[in-house]
Design an enzyme around this catalytic site. Sequence first.
Site, PDB file in Angstrom:
ATOM      1  N   LYS A  97      95.070  35.341  25.675  1.00 54.57           N
ATOM      2  CA  LYS A  97      95.767  36.670  25.452  1.00 54.57           C
ATOM      3  C   LYS A  97      96.806  36.180  24.405  1.00 54.57           C
ATOM      4  O   LYS A  97      97.909  36.782  24.815  1.00 54.57           O
ATOM      5  CB  LYS A  97      96.521  37.476  26.907  1.00 54.57           C
TER       6      LYS A  97
HETATM    7  P1  OMP Z   1      90.235  38.448  39.358  1.00 57.02           P
HETATM    8  O1  OMP Z   1      90.844  39.971  39.721  1.00 57.02           O
HETATM    9  O2  OMP Z   1      90.426  37.493  40.420  1.00 57.02           O
HETATM   10  O3  OMP Z   1      88.701  38.727  39.366  1.00 57.02           O
HETATM   11  O4  OMP Z   1      90.776  37.878  38.038  1.00 57.02           O
HETATM   12  C1  OMP Z   1      90.579  38.620  36.915  1.00 57.02           C
HETATM   13  C2  OMP Z   1      90.899  37.826  35.605  1.00 57.02           C
HETATM   14  O5  OMP Z   1      90.667  38.612  34.565  1.00 57.02           O
HETATM   15  C3  OMP Z   1      92.291  37.160  35.502  1.00 57.02           C
HETATM   16  O6  OMP Z   1      92.075  35.812  34.819  1.00 57.02           O
HETATM   17  C4  OMP Z   1      93.025  38.122  34.670  1.00 57.02           C
HETATM   18  O7  OMP Z   1      93.879  37.486  33.818  1.00 57.02           O
HETATM   19  C5  OMP Z   1      91.789  38.559  33.751  1.00 57.02           C
HETATM   20  N1  OMP Z   1      92.124  40.114  32.987  1.00 57.02           N
HETATM   21  C6  OMP Z   1      92.277  41.146  34.023  1.00 57.02           C
HETATM   22  O8  OMP Z   1      92.179  40.788  35.485  1.00 57.02           O
HETATM   23  N2  OMP Z   1      92.533  42.244  33.532  1.00 57.02           N
HETATM   24  C7  OMP Z   1      92.553  42.471  32.022  1.00 57.02           C
HETATM   25  O9  OMP Z   1      92.893  43.537  31.649  1.00 57.02           O
HETATM   26  C8  OMP Z   1      92.286  41.592  31.293  1.00 57.02           C
HETATM   27  C9  OMP Z   1      92.038  40.156  31.795  1.00 57.02           C
HETATM   28  C10 OMP Z   1      91.303  39.274  30.938  1.00 57.02           C
HETATM   29  O10 OMP Z   1      91.708  39.222  29.459  1.00 57.02           O
HETATM   30  O11 OMP Z   1      90.293  38.494  31.321  1.00 57.02           O
END
Ligand code: OMP
Length: 272
Positions: A97
């Site tokens: 990010k």
């Molecule tokens: P879980 O919720 O454990 O499946 O993880 C989600 C992953 O996606 C993490 O690494 C977050 O930082 C990332 N993520 C989000 O959850 N929301 C977003 O809006 C964007 C991201 C990302 O850029 O991947």
Amino acid sequence: MSFRDKLCSIQKKNNSLLCIGLDPELNRLPAFLQNNNNALFAFNKAIIDATSDLVCAYKPNMAFYEALGANGLKQLEDTISYLKEKHPDLPVILDGKRGDIGNTARLYAQMAFSYFNADALTVNPYLGLDSLEPFLKYQDKFIFVLVRTSNPGAKDFQDYLVGQEKLYQKIAVKLKSLSNDSQIGIVVGATYPEELKELRKLLPQTVFLIPGLGTQNGDIEKTIQYGIDRRAEGIVINVSRTIIYASDKDDFGQKAREEATKFRHLINKYRR
Ligand code: OMP
């Protein structure tokens, strides 16, 4: 090979739109790993070995490695090297990010694409279009620009009205004007299905990285139906915690495989 070609070919080969997020947190790893100086790498390796035929990408989020300082970053590097050596056909999406003035963004690009050799990087568009340019100089590489994030606070700024449109919609329109679907995708949270539907209409050819299923409770059926493009692809569905922490015992690799199999199956079911 370009990121999109690589993604497309592995999505077909593994019949999968699933990406596993490699987000290991030391205190959530199985107890027998916690005293290991290379616990994150050992954990990732086991997850990769158990799931590499079920996914279309892996997405390590840098925060989980940076939190441990130099040793954490070394384990991120080892994880990516392992993937490149054992599974060169699987793209690595580095979740950093990043976003800064052009001069600094140039070094973020060097870090992600030259040093870590990632295939794609998540970037933050707050600094404007010139902050994206340094990343685009790496022509085989790809960026996923945050447009509609998955968290509740996504509404705080992203919904600000700018004229008739919300800020996140404006960002999507600006990205569309760059006409560079071969290097630019967007991030849209599965927790906002209506926004996802509307963004897909606006950007029919763009790759969407979609986190928010599993622990964040996004609706899988709507996410797939609203997210896919006309060829029933064009999406990368990221799941981290629900898969990697499916068990906290020494069967965690096998349990991660079972969970990933379930996600792949459901995603494919709703693609049709
Ligand atoms: P879980 O919720 O454990 O499946 O993880 C989600 C992953 O996606 C993490 O690494 C977050 O930082 C990332 N993520 C989000 O959850 N929301 C977003 O809006 C964007 C991201 C990302 O850029 O991947």
